[in-house]
Design a protein around this motif. Structure first.
Motif, PDB file in Angstrom:
ATOM      1  N   GLY A 282       0.816  -1.200   0.000  1.00  0.00           N
ATOM      2  CA  GLY A 282       0.000   0.000   0.000  1.00  0.00           C
ATOM      3  C   GLY A 282       0.853   1.254   0.000  1.00  0.00           C
ATOM      4  N   LEU A 283       0.261   2.333   0.449  1.00  0.00           N
ATOM      5  CA  LEU A 283       0.949   3.625   0.482  1.00  0.00           C
ATOM      6  C   LEU A 283       1.305   3.956   1.926  1.00  0.00           C
ATOM      7  N   PRO A 284       2.579   3.969   2.287  1.00  0.00           N
ATOM      8  CA  PRO A 284       2.953   4.237   3.682  1.00  0.00           C
ATOM      9  C   PRO A 284       2.761   5.705   4.043  1.00  0.00           C
ATOM     10  N   LYS A 285       2.653   5.951   5.340  1.00  0.00           N
ATOM     11  CA  LYS A 285       2.480   7.325   5.807  1.00  0.00           C
ATOM     12  C   LYS A 285       3.773   8.112   5.595  1.00  0.00           C
ATOM     13  N   GLY A 286       3.618   9.425   5.520  1.00  0.00           N
ATOM     14  CA  GLY A 286       4.767  10.283   5.296  1.00  0.00           C
ATOM     15  C   GLY A 286       4.393  11.493   4.469  1.00  0.00           C
ATOM     16  N   SER A 287       5.416  12.204   4.012  1.00  0.00           N
ATOM     17  CA  SER A 287       5.219  13.420   3.217  1.00  0.00           C
ATOM     18  C   SER A 287       5.433  13.114   1.739  1.00  0.00           C
ATOM     19  N   TYR A 288       4.552  13.672   0.914  1.00  0.00           N
ATOM     20  CA  TYR A 288       4.599  13.473  -0.526  1.00  0.00           C
ATOM     21  C   TYR A 288       4.453  14.823  -1.234  1.00  0.00           C
ATOM     22  N   ARG A 289       4.764  14.821  -2.520  1.00  0.00           N
ATOM     23  CA  ARG A 289       4.553  16.000  -3.361  1.00  0.00           C
ATOM     24  C   ARG A 289       3.681  15.592  -4.539  1.00  0.00           C
ATOM     25  N   LEU A 290       2.608  16.332  -4.707  1.00  0.00           N
ATOM     26  CA  LEU A 290       1.705  16.096  -5.829  1.00  0.00           C
ATOM     27  C   LEU A 290       1.986  17.139  -6.906  1.00  0.00           C
ATOM     28  N   GLN A 291       2.408  16.672  -8.063  1.00  0.00           N
ATOM     29  CA  GLN A 291       2.654  17.574  -9.194  1.00  0.00           C
ATOM     30  C   GLN A 291       1.444  17.526 -10.114  1.00  0.00           C
ATOM     31  N   VAL A 292       0.836  18.685 -10.308  1.00  0.00           N
ATOM     32  CA  VAL A 292      -0.396  18.793 -11.077  1.00  0.00           C
ATOM     33  C   VAL A 292      -0.153  19.659 -12.296  1.00  0.00           C
ATOM     34  N   GLN A 293      -0.568  19.165 -13.446  1.00  0.00           N
ATOM     35  CA  GLN A 293      -0.656  20.007 -14.631  1.00  0.00           C
ATOM     36  C   GLN A 293      -2.099  20.495 -14.698  1.00  0.00           C
ATOM     37  N   ASN A 294      -2.307  21.745 -14.275  1.00  0.00           N
ATOM     38  CA  ASN A 294      -3.655  22.271 -14.079  1.00  0.00           C
ATOM     39  C   ASN A 294      -4.193  22.826 -15.402  1.00  0.00           C
ATOM     40  N   ASN A 295      -5.006  22.041 -16.070  1.00  0.00           N
ATOM     41  CA  ASN A 295      -5.545  22.437 -17.378  1.00  0.00           C
ATOM     42  C   ASN A 295      -7.043  22.717 -17.361  1.00  0.00           C
ATOM     43  N   TYR A 296      -7.747  22.182 -16.403  1.00  0.00           N
ATOM     44  CA  TYR A 296      -9.218  22.185 -16.451  1.00  0.00           C
ATOM     45  C   TYR A 296      -9.785  23.323 -15.610  1.00  0.00           C
ATOM     46  N   PRO A 297     -10.447  24.320 -16.226  1.00  0.00           N
ATOM     47  CA  PRO A 297     -10.998  25.443 -15.456  1.00  0.00           C
ATOM     48  C   PRO A 297     -12.307  25.065 -14.777  1.00  0.00           C
ATOM     49  N   VAL A 298     -12.468  25.475 -13.526  1.00  0.00           N
ATOM     50  CA  VAL A 298     -13.702  25.210 -12.785  1.00  0.00           C
ATOM     51  C   VAL A 298     -14.344  26.487 -12.259  1.00  0.00           C
ATOM     52  N   SER A 299     -13.665  27.613 -12.354  1.00  0.00           N
ATOM     53  CA  SER A 299     -14.214  28.867 -11.829  1.00  0.00           C
ATOM     54  C   SER A 299     -15.418  29.334 -12.634  1.00  0.00           C
ATOM     55  N   THR A 300     -15.522  28.929 -13.894  1.00  0.00           N
ATOM     56  CA  THR A 300     -16.638  29.385 -14.728  1.00  0.00           C
ATOM     57  C   THR A 300     -17.974  28.864 -14.233  1.00  0.00           C
ATOM     58  N   PHE A 301     -18.003  27.700 -13.602  1.00  0.00           N
ATOM     59  CA  PHE A 301     -19.257  27.164 -13.069  1.00  0.00           C
ATOM     60  C   PHE A 301     -19.248  27.103 -11.539  1.00  0.00           C
ATOM     61  N   GLY A 302     -18.301  27.776 -10.905  1.00  0.00           N
ATOM     62  CA  GLY A 302     -18.276  27.856  -9.447  1.00  0.00           C
ATOM     63  C   GLY A 302     -17.974  26.544  -8.772  1.00  0.00           C
ATOM     64  N   GLY A 303     -17.141  25.715  -9.398  1.00  0.00           N
ATOM     65  CA  GLY A 303     -16.826  24.414  -8.829  1.00  0.00           C
ATOM     66  C   GLY A 303     -15.453  24.363  -8.205  1.00  0.00           C
ATOM     67  N   THR A 304     -15.109  23.206  -7.696  1.00  0.00           N
ATOM     68  CA  THR A 304     -13.795  22.972  -7.104  1.00  0.00           C
ATOM     69  C   THR A 304     -13.245  21.648  -7.634  1.00  0.00           C
ATOM     70  N   LYS A 305     -11.933  21.481  -7.480  1.00  0.00           N
ATOM     71  CA  LYS A 305     -11.254  20.248  -7.887  1.00  0.00           C
ATOM     72  C   LYS A 305     -10.460  19.705  -6.716  1.00  0.00           C
ATOM     73  N   GLU A 306     -10.469  18.383  -6.583  1.00  0.00           N
ATOM     74  CA  GLU A 306      -9.720  17.734  -5.519  1.00  0.00           C
ATOM     75  C   GLU A 306      -9.027  16.492  -6.063  1.00  0.00           C
ATOM     76  N   PHE A 307      -7.908  16.180  -5.449  1.00  0.00           N
ATOM     77  CA  PHE A 307      -7.214  14.923  -5.701  1.00  0.00           C
ATOM     78  C   PHE A 307      -7.430  14.050  -4.475  1.00  0.00           C
ATOM     79  N   VAL A 308      -7.918  12.827  -4.688  1.00  0.00           N
ATOM     80  CA  VAL A 308      -8.333  11.959  -3.588  1.00  0.00           C
ATOM     81  C   VAL A 308      -7.516  10.673  -3.626  1.00  0.00           C
ATOM     82  N   ILE A 309      -6.978  10.296  -2.470  1.00  0.00           N
ATOM     83  CA  ILE A 309      -6.297   9.013  -2.291  1.00  0.00           C
ATOM     84  C   ILE A 309      -7.111   8.220  -1.282  1.00  0.00           C
ATOM     85  N   SER A 310      -7.481   6.989  -1.631  1.00  0.00           N
ATOM     86  CA  SER A 310      -8.383   6.250  -0.761  1.00  0.00           C
ATOM     87  C   SER A 310      -8.154   4.753  -0.882  1.00  0.00           C
ATOM     88  N   THR A 311      -8.437   4.065   0.215  1.00  0.00           N
ATOM     89  CA  THR A 311      -8.516   2.611   0.199  1.00  0.00           C
ATOM     90  C   THR A 311      -9.994   2.218   0.097  1.00  0.00           C
TER      91      THR A 311
END
Length: 361
Positions: A282-311
């Motif tokens: 699995g994914l051990p605990k600790g510090s990570y860096r998420l590199q995002v290429q931000n291409n998708y606009p959400v401000s036009t419809f008042g939305g938000t974007k999230e990156f989710v890690i889950s079991t």
């Protein structure tokens, strides 16, 4: 003579040959299209009508509560055991620019780990949006663009028109942010180690084999010859032939399966061991860096974007609503059962009283 003539005339009128013919009418008419005299057609089947009494209703209500509460507790505990981390990068990244978002996972994520992207206030279930697609085109009939207006064709600089592939508003609005995750300070793993992700198991087998097809089984990435008579959707940076997998691109197929709610998450990747002994459990605990290429606009419809890690658990992802709903319905059933008992004791009739009423009637 005259009397004989009268008698003869009377005999002539009374002769059998001159008498009118008569027919005997039956006593009953023959009924046509009459149903057969079966119990089913004559509606004489035996029936049972339950009589709701206190001795039947109150135990049934308590049984519902006794069954629902343990199920709700089990679902809630399963959901609580799911480890999940979410990061909202809507305001942290500039559109069209790469950015780095720090992530700190406080608990080990053991087992299978899934990576999602989450969009809020999107309303992918809008009726006109959902209908703007052509499944026949995605299955290989590329000239079929019915129901894709206004994203069915586009004028080219030379004055000609080309059909859009893939057509429709859903395909045109495809999510195109990209993610890469690197270790920063994780015990037992060197810094800057790439967290390997895979697309295996992300899409359904029926989608890949039947609903989305390339020009041929031996088609290769980057071969745009079969697509030269078509153009890309207006919002796409590259045509479909330059995307990995072509019409069977995993991100494209995931996006085309529209969500039922206005805010939703879609599966992006699954954690995969890197072959060096890392991420095997699995994914051990600790510090990570998420590199995002931000291409998708959400401000036009008042939305938000999230990156989710889950079991996950045997009950699915982290969502305690179903467990709470079961416990609430079970508790309500127990409460109603107690109220019914009180009402029955105070205002109800005993079996002896009911038998007396039946004899009097």
């Amino acid at each position: 003579m005259a009397g004989n003539e009268v008698r003869n005339r009377g005999n002539v009128n009374a002769s059998p040959s001159a008498a009118p013919a008569t027919t005997a009418e039956p006593d009953e008419k023959v009924l046509k299209n009459r149903p057969k005299a079966s119990a089913l057609r004559q509606q004489r089947l035996p029936a049972w009508q339950p009589i709701l009494t206190a001795t039947t209703v109150i135990p049934a209500v308590f049984c519902v509560g006794i069954v629902f509460i343990p199920i709700g507790v089990a679902l809630y505990l399963a959901s609580s055991g799911v480890e999940e981390f979410r990061v909202d990068y809507s305001q942290k990244c500039t559109i069209g620019q790469p950015c780095t978002v720090p992530i700190t996972i406080e608990k080990d994520m053991e087992g299978k780990v899934f990576f999602y992207y989450f969009l809020s206030n999107y309303y992918q279930n809008h009726r006109r949006y959902v209908k703007s697609r052509n499944d026949q085109q995605y299955m290989g009939n590329y000239d079929s663009t019915t129901d894709c207006e206004p994203f069915d064709k586009m004028s080219m600089p030379d004055g000609t028109e080309k059909k859009i592939l893939p057509c429709g508003a859903i395909a045109n609005s495809m999510f195109n942010d990209t993610f890469m995750l690197f270790t920063d300070n994780v015990a037992g793993i060197p810094a800057n180690t790439n967290v390997t992700m895979t697309t295996d198991g992300v899409i359904w087998e029926v989608d890949e084999q039947r609903k989305f097809k390339n020009p041929s089984s031996d088609w290769k990435d980057g071969d745009c010859t079969p697509f030269q008579n078509y153009t890309k959707p207006p919002n796409w940076p590259v045509p479909i032939c330059q995307m990995h997998g072509g019409m069977q691109n995993v991100d494209f197929i995931v996006w085309m399966r529209t969500a039922a709610l206005p805010s939703f998450r879609k599966l992006h990747r699954i954690l995969q061991p890197d072959g060096l002994g890392h991420f095997t459990n699995g994914l051990p605990k600790g510090s990570y860096r998420l590199q995002v290429q931000n291409n998708y606009p959400v401000s036009t419809f008042g939305g938000t974007k999230e990156f989710v890690i889950s079991t996950t658990s045997w009950a699915g992802g982290k969502n305690g609503f179903l467990g709470v709903a079961y416990m609430a319905v079970g508790s309500l059933a127990i409460l109603l059962g107690i109220i019914f008992i009180i009402i029955h004791i105070k205002f109800g009739h005993s079996v002896d009283e009911l038998s007396n009423i039946n004899r009097q009637s």
